[in-house]
Design a protein around this motif. Structure first.
Motif, PDB file in Angstrom:
ATOM      1  N   LYS A 104       4.151   7.066   5.420  1.00 24.26           N
ATOM      2  CA  LYS A 104       3.758   6.894   6.812  1.00 24.26           C
ATOM      3  C   LYS A 104       5.016   6.722   7.655  1.00 24.26           C
ATOM      4  O   LYS A 104       6.117   6.481   7.128  1.00 24.26           O
ATOM      5  CB  LYS A 104       2.824   5.689   6.986  1.00 24.26           C
ATOM      6  CG  LYS A 104       3.399   4.373   6.492  1.00 24.26           C
ATOM      7  CD  LYS A 104       2.336   3.275   6.522  1.00 24.26           C
ATOM      8  CE  LYS A 104       2.844   1.980   5.897  1.00 24.26           C
ATOM      9  NZ  LYS A 104       1.785   0.945   5.852  1.00 24.26           N
ATOM     10  N   PHE A 105       4.842   6.853   8.961  1.00 24.12           N
ATOM     11  CA  PHE A 105       5.942   6.654   9.890  1.00 24.12           C
ATOM     12  C   PHE A 105       5.974   5.181  10.294  1.00 24.12           C
ATOM     13  O   PHE A 105       4.938   4.589  10.606  1.00 24.12           O
ATOM     14  CB  PHE A 105       5.772   7.527  11.134  1.00 24.12           C
ATOM     15  CG  PHE A 105       5.813   9.010  10.839  1.00 24.12           C
ATOM     16  CD1 PHE A 105       7.019   9.670  10.713  1.00 24.12           C
ATOM     17  CD2 PHE A 105       4.633   9.729  10.682  1.00 24.12           C
ATOM     18  CE1 PHE A 105       7.064  11.033  10.441  1.00 24.12           C
ATOM     19  CE2 PHE A 105       4.662  11.085  10.418  1.00 24.12           C
ATOM     20  CZ  PHE A 105       5.881  11.741  10.288  1.00 24.12           C
ATOM     21  N   GLU A 162       3.195   1.315  12.981  1.00 22.71           N
ATOM     22  CA  GLU A 162       3.029   2.286  11.896  1.00 22.71           C
ATOM     23  C   GLU A 162       2.084   3.408  12.310  1.00 22.71           C
ATOM     24  O   GLU A 162       1.135   3.184  13.077  1.00 22.71           O
ATOM     25  CB  GLU A 162       2.496   1.592  10.639  1.00 22.71           C
ATOM     26  CG  GLU A 162       3.446   0.545  10.073  1.00 22.71           C
ATOM     27  CD  GLU A 162       2.899  -0.144   8.828  1.00 22.71           C
ATOM     28  OE1 GLU A 162       1.756   0.202   8.408  1.00 22.71           O
ATOM     29  OE2 GLU A 162       3.595  -1.018   8.261  1.00 22.71           O
ATOM     30  N   ALA A 172       9.105  11.891  17.768  1.00 25.28           N
ATOM     31  CA  ALA A 172       9.539  10.753  16.952  1.00 25.28           C
ATOM     32  C   ALA A 172       9.575   9.445  17.720  1.00 25.28           C
ATOM     33  O   ALA A 172       9.710   8.388  17.114  1.00 25.28           O
ATOM     34  CB  ALA A 172      10.923  11.042  16.368  1.00 25.28           C
ATOM     35  N   CYS A 231       8.118   2.265  12.698  1.00 29.47           N
ATOM     36  CA  CYS A 231       9.112   1.982  13.725  1.00 29.47           C
ATOM     37  C   CYS A 231      10.006   0.837  13.258  1.00 29.47           C
ATOM     38  O   CYS A 231       9.493  -0.232  12.909  1.00 29.47           O
ATOM     39  CB  CYS A 231       8.443   1.626  15.048  1.00 29.47           C
ATOM     40  SG  CYS A 231       9.624   1.196  16.353  1.00 29.47           S
ATOM     41  N   PHE A 278       9.367  15.434  14.691  1.00 30.54           N
ATOM     42  CA  PHE A 278       9.232  15.624  13.260  1.00 30.54           C
ATOM     43  C   PHE A 278       8.482  16.920  12.986  1.00 30.54           C
ATOM     44  O   PHE A 278       7.360  17.109  13.471  1.00 30.54           O
ATOM     45  CB  PHE A 278       8.451  14.464  12.618  1.00 30.54           C
ATOM     46  CG  PHE A 278       9.264  13.226  12.384  1.00 30.54           C
ATOM     47  CD1 PHE A 278      10.187  13.179  11.339  1.00 30.54           C
ATOM     48  CD2 PHE A 278       9.105  12.115  13.193  1.00 30.54           C
ATOM     49  CE1 PHE A 278      10.931  12.028  11.114  1.00 30.54           C
ATOM     50  CE2 PHE A 278       9.841  10.967  12.974  1.00 30.54           C
ATOM     51  CZ  PHE A 278      10.768  10.923  11.938  1.00 30.54           C
ATOM     52  N   ALA A 307      10.851   6.412  15.354  1.00 24.17           N
ATOM     53  CA  ALA A 307      10.195   6.045  14.098  1.00 24.17           C
ATOM     54  C   ALA A 307      10.853   6.780  12.933  1.00 24.17           C
ATOM     55  O   ALA A 307      11.472   7.833  13.107  1.00 24.17           O
ATOM     56  CB  ALA A 307       8.709   6.381  14.177  1.00 24.17           C
ATOM     57  N   ASN A 308      10.727   6.220  11.747  1.00 21.57           N
ATOM     58  CA  ASN A 308      11.256   6.832  10.519  1.00 21.57           C
ATOM     59  C   ASN A 308      10.104   7.124   9.566  1.00 21.57           C
ATOM     60  O   ASN A 308       9.096   6.428   9.559  1.00 21.57           O
ATOM     61  CB  ASN A 308      12.255   5.887   9.829  1.00 21.57           C
ATOM     62  CG  ASN A 308      13.463   5.584  10.697  1.00 21.57           C
ATOM     63  OD1 ASN A 308      14.009   6.474  11.343  1.00 21.57           O
ATOM     64  ND2 ASN A 308      13.879   4.325  10.721  1.00 21.57           N
ATOM     65  N   TRP A 309      10.299   8.155   8.747  1.00 20.06           N
ATOM     66  CA  TRP A 309       9.320   8.454   7.710  1.00 20.06           C
ATOM     67  C   TRP A 309       9.640   7.634   6.473  1.00 20.06           C
ATOM     68  O   TRP A 309      10.776   7.630   5.985  1.00 20.06           O
ATOM     69  CB  TRP A 309       9.326   9.933   7.378  1.00 20.06           C
ATOM     70  CG  TRP A 309       8.489  10.288   6.177  1.00 20.06           C
ATOM     71  CD1 TRP A 309       8.940  10.645   4.938  1.00 20.06           C
ATOM     72  CD2 TRP A 309       7.063  10.314   6.106  1.00 20.06           C
ATOM     73  NE1 TRP A 309       7.872  10.895   4.101  1.00 20.06           N
ATOM     74  CE2 TRP A 309       6.706  10.697   4.791  1.00 20.06           C
ATOM     75  CE3 TRP A 309       6.051  10.042   7.030  1.00 20.06           C
ATOM     76  CZ2 TRP A 309       5.385  10.811   4.382  1.00 20.06           C
ATOM     77  CZ3 TRP A 309       4.723  10.162   6.618  1.00 20.06           C
ATOM     78  CH2 TRP A 309       4.401  10.544   5.316  1.00 20.06           C
ATOM     79  N   CYS A 342       8.533   6.154  19.275  1.00 17.81           N
ATOM     80  CA  CYS A 342       7.443   5.183  19.147  1.00 17.81           C
ATOM     81  C   CYS A 342       6.829   4.937  20.516  1.00 17.81           C
ATOM     82  O   CYS A 342       7.547   4.817  21.519  1.00 17.81           O
ATOM     83  CB  CYS A 342       7.971   3.878  18.560  1.00 17.81           C
ATOM     84  SG  CYS A 342       6.733   2.566  18.423  1.00 17.81           S
ATOM     85  N   GLY A 350       0.553  11.133  12.583  1.00 26.48           N
ATOM     86  CA  GLY A 350       1.041  10.466  13.781  1.00 26.48           C
ATOM     87  C   GLY A 350       0.030   9.550  14.446  1.00 26.48           C
ATOM     88  O   GLY A 350       0.295   9.027  15.531  1.00 26.48           O
ATOM     89  N   ASP A 407       0.370  10.097   8.412  1.00 25.83           N
ATOM     90  CA  ASP A 407       1.134  11.348   8.305  1.00 25.83           C
ATOM     91  C   ASP A 407       0.774  12.366   9.381  1.00 25.83           C
ATOM     92  O   ASP A 407       1.420  13.418   9.484  1.00 25.83           O
ATOM     93  CB  ASP A 407       0.968  11.960   6.910  1.00 25.83           C
ATOM     94  CG  ASP A 407      -0.470  12.331   6.596  1.00 25.83           C
ATOM     95  OD1 ASP A 407      -1.372  12.016   7.413  1.00 25.83           O
ATOM     96  OD2 ASP A 407      -0.716  12.922   5.536  1.00 25.83           O
TER      97      ASP A 407
END
Length: 220
Positions: free
Chosen positions: A162-163, A171, A145, A165, A128, A154-156, A147, A176, A174
C-alpha cells in the motif's frame, strides 16, 4: 496605467471615489495600485498584516481600514482568478523518469520491477505508474503521489502493499483509495496511454472517479 486601472471594475471606481474624499473621512496611505499589482498576492498579505498592527488613532484607524479593504479586494480577485485557472485541465504530457528521460513501456518495466514507480507527469508533478494486471505491462491509470492531507509525497510499501505517507501516516490501497487518515481524500487520478512509439503519456482524468463514483475533486 496598470491593468487594474484599465478594467475599472465597480469596486475600483468606488475606491477611487473614496480617495477623493477629505482626509477626515478617508485617509489612505498605501502605495499606488500599479505597485500593488506588480508585487502580487504576497504583497497584499503583507499590507493586510501591517494594517492590523497599526496603532489606534483616527488617522491610523482610517488608514488601516482602507488598507485592509484594498488588500482584501485584491486578494479576493486574485483568488477568484486562481480558482478559475485551477479548473482548466493540464495538457497531456509524455512521462519522464528521475533523470528527465522519456519513459517508454520497456524502460519502465525494467526499472520498476513489478512495483509502482514514480515518474514526472502532469504539471511536472510526481505520479505513480502501476504494474499491469493479468500480464499487462501497465495499468491504464496513474496516481498522483501527493498525499491529500498536507501534500507530502507518499511512498509505496512493498511489504504492506500500500501507499504510505511518511509525514503523518495516511495510507492508500494499491488503487490510491484512502484507507487511513488523516488524509481526507483518495489520491488524484490520471489516464495512462501508450503512443505508437511506445512512450508513456499521462492525460488528465476529468470524469468521475471509478473507485467510488464521485466527481474528480482534483479538478475543482
Amino acid at each position: 496605467m496598470s491593468s487594474i486601472e484599465r478594467r475599472k471594475p465597480l469596486w475600483v471606481s468606488w475606491l477611487l471615489a473614496c480617495l477623493a474624499l477629505p482626509s477626515s473621512f478617508c485617509c489612505l496611505e498605501t502605495p499606488p495600485l500599479m505597485r500593488i499589482e506588480r508585487h502580487g498576492p504576497r504583497a497584499h498579505s503583507l499590507m493586510l498584516r501591517r494594517a492590523q498592527q497599526t496603532k489606534p488613532g483616527r488617522r491610523s484607524l482610517n488608514a488601516a481600514l482602507s488598507t485592509t479593504l484594498l488588500a482584501s479586494m485584491l486578494l479576493w480577485q486574485s483568488g477568484s482568478q486562481s480558482a478559475r485557472a485551477a479548473k482548466k485541465p493540464p495538457k497531456p504530457v509524455i512521462a519522464q523518469d528521475g533523470n528527465f528521460q522519456t519513459v517508454t513501456v520497456s524502460s519502465w518495466t525494467k526499472t520498476s520491477k513489478g512495483k509502482p514507480d514514480m515518474v514526472v507527469g502532469l504539471r511536472d508533478d510526481a505520479y505513480f505508474l502501476l504494474p499491469g494486471k493479468d500480464g499487462g505491462a501497465l495499468r491504464n491509470f496513474a496516481l498522483k503521489a501527493e498525499c491529500t492531507h498536507l501534500g507530502c509525497l507518499a511512498n509505496w510499501s512493498p511489504v504492506a502493499r500500500k501507499f504510505v505517507c511518511p509525514c503523518h501516516g495516511s495510507e492508500y490501497d494499491d488503487q490510491g483509495t484512502v484507507i487511513k487518515g488523516p488524509a481526507p481524500r483518495s489520491l488524484a487520478l490520471a489516464h495512462v496511454e501508450v503512443t505508437d512509439e511506445q512512450k508513456v503519456r499521462l492525460v488528465p482524468w476529468t470524469e468521475e472517479d471509478f473507485r467510488d463514483g464521485s466527481e474528480p475533486w482534483w479538478m475543482a
